[in-house]
Design an enzyme around this catalytic site. Structure first.
Site, PDB file in Angstrom:
ATOM      1  N   GLU A  62     -10.767   6.021   4.744  1.00 45.99           N
ATOM      2  CA  GLU A  62      -9.657   5.942   5.474  1.00 45.99           C
ATOM      3  C   GLU A  62      -9.441   6.433   7.190  1.00 45.99           C
ATOM      4  OE1 GLU A  62      -6.890   6.261   1.560  1.00 45.99           O
ATOM      5  OE2 GLU A  62      -5.759   5.403   3.260  1.00 45.99           O
ATOM      6  N   ASP A 106       0.102  -1.361   0.016  1.00 46.84           N
ATOM      7  CA  ASP A 106       0.273  -0.461  -0.780  1.00 46.84           C
ATOM      8  C   ASP A 106       0.339   1.196  -0.418  1.00 46.84           C
ATOM      9  OD1 ASP A 106      -3.136   0.860   1.173  1.00 46.84           O
ATOM     10  OD2 ASP A 106      -2.151   1.656   0.126  1.00 46.84           O
TER      11      ASP A 106
END
Ligand code: IDE
Length: 605
Positions: free
Chosen positions: A494, A285
Site C-alpha cells: 500500500e 475496504d
C-alpha cells in the site's frame, strides 16, 4: 412452517425471502458488519449478529499458526454465529493475493505483476484452484482476491498487485476467479455469484474502480478520467469478473474526479449493480467509510449515510462495530436510509452465503489441512515463477548470449546481492505480515541462491557474497566464470510502497557496478515494478526481471541454467526515466527502454 430457509432443496430466492422476512433490523445490520479477528469472540458475534469476520494483513491466531489452529479459531467463531436465533453462519475473509500469504508454510506464488508476464490465463486458473485449497485448509471460505487493478503508474505502491497496465491482459487473467470459485456453468443468469463446491472459495474483485489510475500513482488518491476513459481502461476487468460469477466486489479507497468511490452511488448502484447486473455483495475496504471524510472519521454518521446509500452492502468496519451498528440503526430509524436499501444489502449477502453452501457447511473440512504448502502446489508456483521471468538483455552488443548459463564451470560462480539469499524479499508484501519481511525465517521456501546451488553440477564452486568489496573482486575476478547479481526492492504494501524516484535501492547499484565491471554478469532484479536501469544496463552482460517470485525461488535457476527457456513478456512498460510517467502502451508519446510485451527468448538447453 419448518424454517424453509434452512432447506437446501428450496429455490434460492425462496430461502432468501423466507429468512429476510424473519430478520429484525439488528439482525440485518449485523449481517452487514465485518469485524476484525481480534474483536471477534463468539460472544460478540452472537450478541451483535455479526455476519462476517476478517484477518487484516498479518492477523493470525498465533505466530506460525498451523492450519489446525486456524480451523479451531474459525470454527469457534462460527459456533457463536450458529447459536443466534436464526443461526446465520459467518463468512470469514482473508487476503490470499499471491497464495495464502498470512499463513505460515503456505505456498507463496508470484505477485500479479509477474503472473501477467506469463500471458497464461490457464496457469492463473490452476493457481486459483490451488490457492482455494490452501485457504480451505485453514477453514476459510472467502478471499479478498483477485486485485484487478489496471496499474497505470509504477510509482503506485500497489502496482505489483496489478496484472498489467493493459486492460485486456487484466481481463484475460480474471481466469483466476474461475480457479478460486470454480468454472461457472454456461447459460446461467448474468451477474449471480457462483461457487462450485467446498474445495473452492468465494472471491472478491478489487478495488472498484480506478484504483490503479490515481495521480502520480499516489495510493488512495484521485483518478482523473472521463467516463469513457474509466470505462475503457479501469472497468473492463469487472465485466469479466461479473460474467465469471465473482461473489463480491470491494470498493476502492480512491476517488474518481474528486468523488470518493466509497460514496459513489452512480458507479456502485447505477452502474455495477444495475448496468452490469452484479448480484453478489459489495464490500467496503478497511475503514473505507471513515476515509470518505477528511480527516478520516471526522463525521462517521455522514460516512455511514453516504457509504450505505451509495450501495455498499457489507462494511469492513473493522474495530468500532458498536459505533457502526448504532449509527446505521439511527439512520434507518430516522428515515435517512430506507429499509429497502438494508434489505438489498442483506439479500445480496444471503445470496452469497446460500450459494456457497455456507448454511449446509458452516464448519471447516478438517480433511483439507494437508493441502497447505503441498509439494504439488509448490511445483505449480515454481512453474509460474519460470513463466513470469522476462529476459531483457542477453549479451553485450557483439557478444554471444550469456544465457542459458552452463551448469559446469572451470572456475567458480559468484553469486552476489541482497536478494539472492532473502526469502522474504523475494515474496514481497502481504506475506506473513501486511508489509512483508526480509530474511529467511519467515516461512518455508527456496531462495534464489538455494536454487542456483541445486541447479549446478555437484562440486561446482558457488561463492555467495552479499556485497563483495572492490578488493575481493580484484583478487578473484579471474577466478569466476561468471557472476549472478540479485538485487531489488524491499518488501512493502500500500502507501508504504509509493515511490517517486523508482531507483534500485542501495547497495544494489554499487553491487552491479563492482561485480559487473570486472566479471561477466547476469543481473536478476527482484522488484514489484520496473525500476531505473539506464545508468547500469551497459555494464550488465544480461538482465532478468524476476518481479516478486514468492517461495519457489528454484524457478529462477530452472531458467537461468536452461532447464526451461525464457518465455515471459513484459506486462508493463519499462520506462527510461520517471519523468516520462505515466507512460503506457498505446500512448501517443511512447519512448520506453523496453516496451510492453517485450521479452527475449531462449531455448531449453
Ligand atoms: O486486508 C483487508 C484489506 C485488503 O483486502 C485491501 O486490498 C487493502 O486496501 C487493505 N488495507 C487494509 C489496511 N489498511 C491500512 C492502511 C493504513 C493503516 C492501517 C490499515 C486492509 N485492507
Amino acid at each position: 412452517s419448518a424454517d424453509r430457509y434452512k432447506d437446501p432443496s428450496q429455490p434460492l430466492n425462496t430461502r432468501i425471502d423466507d429468512l429476510l422476512g424473519r430478520m429484525t433490523l439488528a439482525e440485518k445490520i449485523g449481517q452487514m458488519s465485518q469485524i476484525e479477528r481480534e474483536k471477534a469472540t463468539p460472544d460478540v458475534i452472537n450478541k451483535y449478529f455479526i455476519g462476517s469476520v476478517l484477518s487484516g494483513g498479518g492477523s493470525v491466531p498465533e505466530k506460525n499458526a498451523p492450519p489446525e489452529a486456524w480451523v479451531g479459531m474459525v470454527n469457534g467463531m462460527q459456533s457463536g454465529a450458529l447459536s443466534t436465533r436464526l443461526g446465520i453462519p459467518i463468512i470469514y475473509g482473508i487476503d490470499a493475493v499471491h497464495g495464502h500469504g498470512n499463513v505460515y508454510k503456505a505456498t507463496i506464488f508470484p505477485h500479479n505483476v509477474g503472473l501477467g508476464c506469463t500471458r497464461d490465463p490457464e496457469l492463473a486458473k490452476r493457481i486459483g484452484a490451488a490457492v482455494a485449497l490452501e485457504v480451505r485448509a485453514t477453514g476459510i471460505p472467502y478471499i479478498f482476491a483477485p486485485c484487478v487493478a489496471v496499474c497505470r503508474d509504477p510509482r503506485w505502491g500497489r502496482c505489483y498487485e496489478s496484472f498489467s497496465e493493459h486492460p485486456e491482459l487484466v481481463q484475460n487473467m480474471t481466469s483466476i476467479i474461475s480457479g478460486f470459485q470454480g468454472e461457472i456453468p454456461a447459460g446461467g443468469t448474468l451477474g449471480v455469484p457462483f461457487m462450485a463446491g467446498q474445495r473452492n472459495v468465494a472471491a472478491c474483485s478489487k478495488h472498484y474502480v480506478g484504483d490503479g489510475g490515481t495521480t502520480n500513482g499516489i495510493n488512495e488518491n484521485n483518478t482523473v478520467a472521463t467516463f469513457h476513459e474509466l470505462l475503457s481502461i479501469h472497468m473492463p476487468p469487472y465485466y469479466n469478473a461479473v460474467i465469471r460469477g465473482v461473489s463480491t466486489v470491494m470498493i476502492s479507497y480512491s476517488s474518481w474526479n474528486g468523488l470518493k468511490m466509497h460514496a459513489n452511488r452512480f458507479l456502485i448502484t447505477d452502474f455495477l449493480k444495475k448496468e452490469l447486473r452484479f448480484r453478489g455483495f459489495v464490500i467496503s475496504d478497511w475503514q473505507g467509510l471513515d476515509r470518505i471524510t477528511t480527516p478520516e472519521h471526522a463525521d462517521y454518521l455522514l460516512s455511514i449515510k453516504l457509504g450505505i446509500l451509495a450501495g455498499i452492502d457489507m462494511v469492513m468496519i473493522p474495530f468500532n462495530y458498536t459505533e457502526f451498528i448504532d449509527g446505521l440503526t439511527l439512520l434507518v430509524n430516522n428515515g435517512t436510509i430506507p429499509m429497502s436499501r438494508i434489505d438489498d444489502a442483506v439479500r445480496r449477502i444471503l445470496r452469497v452465503k446460500f450459494t456457497m453452501g455456507l448454511f449446509e457447511n458452516p464448519y471447516a473440512d478438517p480433511s483439507l489441512t494437508g493441502e497447505l504448502g503441498k509439494q504439488e502446489h509448490r511445483d505449480l508456483a515454481r512453474e509460474a515463477v519460470r513463466k513470469s521471468l522476462v529476459l531483457l538483455k542477453n549479451g553485450k552488443p557483439g557478444d554471444k548470449p550469456l544465457l542459458p548459463l552452463p551448469k559446469k564451470t572451470y572456475g567458480g560462480i559468484l553469486v552476489a546481492g541482497s536478494h539472492a539469499n532473502d526469502l522474504g524479499s523475494q515474496c514481497g508484501g502481504w506475506t506473513i505480515t501486511w508489509q512483508g519481511l526480509t530474511g529467511n525465517n519467515l516461512t518455508a521456501g527456496t531462495t534464489i541462491l538455494d536454487g542456483i546451488k541445486r541447479a549446478v553440477v555437484p562440486g561446482t564452486d558457488v561463492v555467495y557474497s552479499e556485497n563483495p568489496d572492490a578488493g575481493f573482486i580484484q583478487q578473484n575476478k579471474a577466478r569466476f566464470d561468471y557472476a549472478i547479481v540479485v538485487v531489488g526492492e524491499p518488501p512493502y504494501a500500500e502507501t508504504f510502497g509509493d515511490n517517486l524516484n523508482l531507483t534500485i535501492p542501495a547497495p544494489g547499484p554499487a553491487i552491479i557496478q563492482n561485480v559487473c565491471g570486472s566479471i561477466k554478469c547476469v543481473v536478476v532484479l527482484v522488484s514489484g515494478r520496473p525500476l531505473v536501469l539506464e545508468p547500469y544496463i551497459n555494464t550488465m552482460n544480461a538482465l532478468v526481471a524476476a518481479w516478486l517470485p514468492g517461495t519457489e525461488g528454484q524457478g529462477v535457476a530452472d531458467v537461468l541454467f536452461g532447464d526451461y527457456g525464457f518465455t515471459g513478456k513484459l506486462s508493463r512498460t519499462w520506462f527510461r526515466s520517471v519523468n516520462q510517467l505515466p507512460m503506457n502502451v498505446g500512448d501517443a508519446r511512447y519512448d520506453p527502454l523496453f516496451p510492453f510485451g517485450f521479452g527475449l527468448e531462449t531455448q531449453p538447453s
